[in-house]
Design a protein around this motif. Structure first.
Motif, PDB file in Angstrom:
ATOM      1  N   TRP A   1       0.832  -1.185   0.062  1.00 34.44           N
ATOM      2  CA  TRP A   1      -0.092  -0.218  -0.026  1.00 34.44           C
ATOM      3  C   TRP A   1       1.129   1.133   0.073  1.00 34.44           C
TER       4      TRP A   1
ATOM      5  N   TRP B   1      -0.522   4.674  -0.752  1.00 34.22           N
ATOM      6  CA  TRP B   1      -1.089   5.687  -0.894  1.00 34.22           C
ATOM      7  C   TRP B   1      -1.338   6.621  -2.356  1.00 34.22           C
TER       8      TRP B   1
ATOM      9  N   GLU C   1      -5.429   3.774  -5.484  1.00 35.05           N
ATOM     10  CA  GLU C   1      -5.347   3.172  -4.197  1.00 35.05           C
ATOM     11  C   GLU C   1      -6.684   3.598  -3.283  1.00 35.05           C
ATOM     12  N   ASN C   2      -6.250   5.007  -3.074  1.00 38.71           N
ATOM     13  CA  ASN C   2      -7.061   5.751  -2.034  1.00 38.71           C
ATOM     14  C   ASN C   2      -8.564   5.944  -2.912  1.00 38.71           C
TER      15      ASN C   2
ATOM     16  N   LEU D   1     -10.509   2.911  -1.619  1.00 37.96           N
ATOM     17  CA  LEU D   1     -10.621   3.000  -0.091  1.00 37.96           C
ATOM     18  C   LEU D   1     -11.806   3.712   0.508  1.00 37.96           C
ATOM     19  N   LEU D   2     -11.855   4.761  -0.181  1.00 42.18           N
ATOM     20  CA  LEU D   2     -12.863   5.895   0.027  1.00 42.18           C
ATOM     21  C   LEU D   2     -14.389   5.216   0.299  1.00 42.18           C
TER      22      LEU D   2
ATOM     23  N   LEU E   1      -8.952  11.910   3.860  1.00 39.91           N
ATOM     24  CA  LEU E   1      -8.398  11.175   2.517  1.00 39.91           C
ATOM     25  C   LEU E   1      -8.636  11.672   1.184  1.00 39.91           C
TER      26      LEU E   1
ATOM     27  N   THR F   1      -6.087  13.384  -1.232  1.00 40.62           N
ATOM     28  CA  THR F   1      -5.630  12.756  -2.741  1.00 40.62           C
ATOM     29  C   THR F   1      -5.639  13.820  -3.756  1.00 40.62           C
TER      30      THR F   1
ATOM     31  N   TYR G   1       0.257  10.807   4.877  1.00 40.04           N
ATOM     32  CA  TYR G   1      -0.842   9.928   4.845  1.00 40.04           C
ATOM     33  C   TYR G   1      -0.758   8.985   6.214  1.00 40.04           C
TER      34      TYR G   1
END
Length: 715
Positions: free
Chosen positions: A264, A266, A270-271, A274-275, A395, A399, A420
């Motif tokens: 991972w 960030w 990827e973010n 994840l959100l 996040l 981002t 992060y």
């Protein structure tokens, strides 16, 4: 002739799907309005709208089938297929060819639209025997979202997946020539985890449309009963499960393919995935309180809207070109407008709807959102939702910070992974502490004696586990940290940038304490659920699944601390004597020693890829363990390369070996890491998905039925 046929079939499929969307919207909307005066005619129109939903799904199925046929047969008549085709061979070759369907922007939009259509068909089938206005309005909203996707595919030239390849790219013999002969799937994507990773994410994205649709439908029909929550909870849990699997597969791919030793980083993409997963946690917890206590009505509606908005925001980040990413799609202005409009409209619809229905969904309504005591489960659920929502907003802001004006905080800056981590680590520990305490609390308010009775045995067990973890910390993790700091260089600088040693290591100690308490509180919750629950086993599944998920979070927390905060890395060049085929020096890291055992060059079956492998014998404390074969794979036609790492797994650590090729002076470049406790990350994540799967097959009931009888819904 074949080119025209394939393009025409695909275009007709999109036309049928768009026309079916329009027809379903008219029939469902008009049918439910007419149903107030003429129920028979309204039901007939609504039935027609449901049939149109199925027809639209069939049209999109035909579109996907055309692309799949082209990829699997090697047909090169469509430009999208040529740009995303794979020439991989072997056992996994068919999977990489199939992955071309979702490898590019146009195909992924089509695949996503098809998935939304499939979910809508599932809603039709599950409610066919007792379709209510709530269900039809939910279908209306979901079809409205689908119409936007199909419209972009159909009316935007840049997003049309059925554009025929220009004739100038074909030679006299029908073979590809020029630039088209070099087009194809990125070699980095030809891995089993990356082939499966996008469709699982897209299934999760598409599935989260249904809770949003039911939330808006509940506002439209002014039904604040838990019925809409019971109807869409299975979709929410299933989508969250698939999102989690997708994130996990992406982490596996990043770990073994990108060659940087982590899972991972960030990255913006990827973010983006994840959100909605984070807000999905808040959504599922809100649904639990709504269903069981009749509370969190506004929270649940708005969480459903925010979760859908974050799904679209993640896609907006991936496709807009606002931020740079390792695996983002090329942006286009039409998609930019579409996704931005969906984000705004979904949030506005929820806010305006709640304002209009403030009497039924407001705090003054029965079972409102008021909390009697902060020492209660309601308060814990509320704080849980707040942390997830705040973390997701932070996040998202971080981002896209590089695209923001300079006068805003972090505006115009691309934030590092350390930034992060500085936010995520303490917030994650606080969140885990909250879910560790939550099972010990009571509804409305907590009796201190009952709290102590529930807490004392798990607390003593947690104390014993904490002692074991502290022994490991003092004998392994802390010496590793001190060794990195003493060695200096970029590794020491990176650690010191994340805080002084007392804070960095203190965070670990607190994290281990929280993980110990969480593990045993959740474990004892599993025992209580199995021992005390009455009735069918499937009634116990929601609580049992939640307890398993909490147990998994404890394991993941320990794994994350070790594998992200105490990694030992060493980069070194080994001078190579080509005539003697020998390397004088050995590579040492901690108590491991890597000894040169040879190298090889292999032409792969597709005739275009060459594999340069390095063979190393691994010793630990002088004892031979195994031989690793890290490699560099090069596509000769494009000169594109990717590293294939070798990983030696142990119960408490991984030895991660990457071969980065030869330097200009003829030395082998090695990047080796020791990743402590990383196996706990994979085990914990798998257990987390198992807990979600158990909850998925639960039989749920509500305490606030409309007719006085339990309102059950089989997931």
């Amino acid at each position: 002739m074949q080119t025209v046929a394939l393009s025409l079939i695909g275009l007709l499929g999109l036309l049928v799907a768009f026309a079916a969307c329009a027809l379903s919207l008219v029939c469902l909307g008009v049918g439910r309005f007419l149903g107030r005066r003429d129920p028979s005619r309204g039901e007939t129109l609504a039935w027609g709208g449901r049939v149109a939903v199925v027809v639209g799904a069939l049209g999109l199925t035909a579109c996907c089938a055309v692309l799949v046929w082209c990829f699997m047969t090697g047909d090169t008549t469509l430009e999208y297929v040529v740009r995303n085709r794979s020439d991989a061979s072997g056992e996994m070759g068919w999977l990489f060819k199939l992955a071309g369907l979702w490898a590019g922007r146009q195909g992924s939009l089509l695949f996503w639209a098809w998935l939304i259509a499939v979910f809508n068909v599932v809603v039709v089938l599950r409610t066919r025997k007792d379709a209510r206005p709530l269900d039809d309005w939910a279908l209306f909203v979901a079809q409205l979202v689908l119409a936007a996707f199909v419209g972009v595919l159909l009316f935007s030239e840049d997003n049309m997946p059925f554009t025929a390849l220009d004739a100038r790219y074909f030679g006299a013999d029908g073979q590809l020539i020029g630039a088209a002969s070099l087009w194809g799937m990125n070699a980095l994507l030809e891995h089993w985890a990356m082939a499966i990773h996008p469709p699982t994410l897209f299934i999760g994205y598409a599935g989260l449309t249904i809770p949003f649709a039911y939330a808006i439908a509940a506002l439209v029909v002014d039904d604040d009963s838990p019925r809409w929550v019971v109807s869409c909870t299975p979709y929410a849990v299933f989508s969250w499960l698939l999102l989690g699997i997708g994130i996990g597969l992406g982490a596996v791919w990043a770990y073994v393919v990108l060659g940087w030793g982590g899972y991972w980083g960030w990255d913006p993409v990827e973010n983006a995935s994840l959100l909605p997963w984070l807000v999905g946690v808040a959504l599922i917890h809100s649904f639990t309180v709504y269903r069981q206590r009749g509370a969190f009505k506004r929270w649940s509606v708005m969480c459903a809207c925010v979760t859908f908005a974050f799904v679209i925001l993640g896609t907006f980040i991936t496709r807009s070109g606002l931020v740079q990413s390792v695996h983002a799609f090329e942006g286009d202005p039409v998609s930019l407008v579409l996704f931005l409009a969906l984000i705004v409209l979904s949030l506005v619809a929820g806010a305006v709807g709640l304002l209009a229905r403030r009497k039924s969904f407001g705090a003054a309504a029965e079972g409102g959102d008021d909390i009697e005591s902060m020492a209660s489960k309601e308060a814990a659920y509320y704080v849980n939702n707040l942390i997830m929502l705040v973390f997701a907003v932070l996040l998202a802001y971080m981002t896209i910070s590089s695209a923001l004006p300079g006068f805003l905080p972090f505006g115009g800056q691309a934030l590092s992974a350390g930034t992060y981590n500085a936010v995520a680590r303490p917030l994650g520990i606080v969140y885990c502490a909250l879910i560790a305490v939550c099972p010990l609390l009571g509804w409305r308010r907590t009796d201190p004696k009952a709290f102590w009775r529930r807490a004392r045995v798990p607390g003593l067990c947690a104390l014993a586990l904490f002692a074991v973890l502290m022994f490991y910390f003092c004998t392994y993790l802390l010496p590793s940290y001190d060794a990195i700091i003493a060695a200096g260089g970029t590794g020491a600088t990176g650690l010191l940038e994340q805080g002084p040693s007392w804070y960095y290591n203190g965070l670990t100690v607190v994290g281990f304490a929280v993980a110990s308490l969480l593990l045993f509180n959740a474990g004892f919750m599993v025992v209580r659920v199995c021992a005390r629950a009455k009735g069918p086993w499937r009634r116990r599944f929601p609580a049992l699944g939640g307890a398993i998920c909490h147990t998994a979070m404890a394991i993941v927390l320990v794994g994350l601390i070790g594998s992200s905060m105490y990694v030992t890395e060493k980069v070194e060049y080994l001078p190579y004597d080509e005539e003697a085929d020998a390397v004088e020096a050995t590579f040492s890291i901690q108590d491991f020693e890597l000894v040169y055992a040879g190298n090889s060059v292999e032409q792969l079956d597709n005739g275009d890829d060459i594999l340069y492998s390095l063979h190393l014998d691994v010793y630990r404390d002088g004892e031979y363990l195994t031989t690793v074969d890290p490699a560099v794979q090069m596509v000769t036609s494009t000169m594109q390369t990717k590293q294939i790492a070798s990983v030696v797994g142990f119960p408490l650590e991984d030895l991660f070996v990457v071969y980065r090729g030869m330097s200009e002076d003829g030395a082998f470049a090695l990047d080796v890491r020791v990743n402590p406790l990383i196996s706990l990350v994979w085990v914990g994540f798998g257990l987390l998905m198992l807990g979600a799967l158990v909850a998925l097959f639960a039989r749920r009931s509500t305490r606030l039925p409309d007719d006085g009888a339990p309102d059950e819904e089989v997931a």
